[in-house]
Design a protein around this motif. Structure first.
Motif, PDB file in Angstrom:
ATOM      1  N   ARG A  40       0.883  -1.038  -0.373  1.00 18.87           N
ATOM      2  CA  ARG A  40       0.094  -0.052  -0.284  1.00 18.87           C
ATOM      3  C   ARG A  40       0.778   1.004   0.064  1.00 18.87           C
ATOM      4  N   GLN A  42       2.610   2.144  -2.395  1.00 19.36           N
ATOM      5  CA  GLN A  42       3.728   2.127  -3.918  1.00 19.36           C
ATOM      6  C   GLN A  42       2.632   2.078  -5.512  1.00 19.36           C
ATOM      7  N   ILE A  43       3.798   2.549  -6.375  1.00 19.27           N
ATOM      8  CA  ILE A  43       3.393   2.862  -6.961  1.00 19.27           C
ATOM      9  C   ILE A  43       3.254   1.799  -8.383  1.00 19.27           C
ATOM     10  N   ASN A  45       3.259  -0.179 -11.506  1.00 17.14           N
ATOM     11  CA  ASN A  45       4.359  -0.146 -12.523  1.00 17.14           C
ATOM     12  C   ASN A  45       4.819  -1.309 -13.891  1.00 17.14           C
ATOM     13  N   GLU A  78      -2.305  -4.150 -10.413  1.00 16.57           N
ATOM     14  CA  GLU A  78      -3.372  -2.682  -9.865  1.00 16.57           C
ATOM     15  C   GLU A  78      -3.661  -2.036 -10.793  1.00 16.57           C
ATOM     16  N   SER A  81      -3.470   1.988  -9.983  1.00 16.69           N
ATOM     17  CA  SER A  81      -2.912   2.381  -9.661  1.00 16.69           C
ATOM     18  C   SER A  81      -1.849   2.860 -11.069  1.00 16.69           C
ATOM     19  N   LEU A  82      -1.617   1.338 -11.698  1.00 18.60           N
ATOM     20  CA  LEU A  82      -0.765   1.848 -12.647  1.00 18.60           C
ATOM     21  C   LEU A  82      -1.038   3.070 -13.555  1.00 18.60           C
ATOM     22  N   GLN A  85      -1.212   6.419 -12.487  1.00 22.27           N
ATOM     23  CA  GLN A  85       0.617   6.035 -11.767  1.00 22.27           C
ATOM     24  C   GLN A  85       0.117   6.514 -10.181  1.00 22.27           C
ATOM     25  N   LEU A  86      -0.876   6.573  -9.139  1.00 23.88           N
ATOM     26  CA  LEU A  86      -1.300   6.597  -8.508  1.00 23.88           C
ATOM     27  C   LEU A  86      -1.031   5.714  -7.114  1.00 23.88           C
ATOM     28  N   PRO A  87      -0.243   6.058  -5.811  1.00 27.24           N
ATOM     29  CA  PRO A  87       0.048   5.237  -4.953  1.00 27.24           C
ATOM     30  C   PRO A  87      -1.822   3.958  -4.866  1.00 27.24           C
ATOM     31  N   THR A  88      -1.324   2.337  -4.581  1.00 27.75           N
ATOM     32  CA  THR A  88      -2.363   1.848  -4.928  1.00 27.75           C
ATOM     33  C   THR A  88      -2.515   1.960  -3.164  1.00 27.75           C
ATOM     34  N   LYS A 105       4.938  -1.444 -17.138  1.00 25.93           N
ATOM     35  CA  LYS A 105       3.843  -0.440 -17.946  1.00 25.93           C
ATOM     36  C   LYS A 105       4.549  -0.138 -19.574  1.00 25.93           C
TER      37      LYS A 105
END
Length: 186
Positions: A40, A42-43, A45, A78, A81-82, A85-88, A105
């Protein structure tokens, strides 16, 4: 890598040099039971294909709520987030030892641009995931906890992968409620 290669060939018809280009973008990743793939905050990729093992998406710290379970031979990411590009909001944990193939990605986007058949593969893969998500939402809204549990019993091998506590949270009930349902069904 043969399992992944075979799947791509079956679903796309891509062969030869194009298939080698795709396969060379994937990397093997091994996780031990309990190890986090993504934490949780992290972003994300990468996109993943599960060669073996099972992973679960969960949120919450003290009370962990299982939101999604990924089984062998499935692609996943995920996605919340992917792409932005937001924090999960999730942790993604190996429920048992797992082997995954990951692709960045940026590499996925490059392959989409270079190979129309790969773009078709991506579209079909994410459509299957979207349908699964929609089906799960509808089941959650229309079926009782007991009916959802009975459906899970129909999934081959699913029950062997998750703990009672994880299954209960996935069904949206407490472990005690799940125990009562199981007792009543006997």
């Amino acid at each position: 890598m043969d399992q992944l290669k075979s799947l791509i060939e079956r679903k796309t018809g891509i062969q030869g040099i194009d298939l080698e280009i795709i396969i060379n973008k994937f990397r093997l990743k091994r996780l031990q039971k309990g190890q986090l793939l993504l934490k949780r905050g992290q972003i994300a990729n990468q996109y993943y294909y599960v060669k073996s093992g099972v992973l679960r998406f969960f949120y919450g710290e003290d009370t962990q709520l299982t939101a999604w379970v990924v089984l062998p031979d499935e692609f996943f990411a995920e996605i919340s987030s992917l792409n932005p590009q937001l924090p999960t909001r999730f942790n993604i944990e190996a429920v048992e030892n797992a082997e995954l193939y990951s692709i960045d990605k940026a590499d996925m986007e490059l392959l989409y641009q270079q190979l129309p058949a790969w773009q078709e593969f991506g579209r079909k893969t994410w459509e299957v995931m979207a349908i699964r998500m929609i089906d799960e939402i509808i089941r959650f809204q229309t079926l009782s906890a007991e009916e959802r549990y009975l459906e899970f019993l129909q999934k081959p091998g699913f029950m062997q992968y998750v703990s009672v506590k994880q299954l209960a949270s996935y069904l949206g009930i407490t472990p005690n409620a799940l125990s009562r349902i199981r007792r009543n069904l006997r």
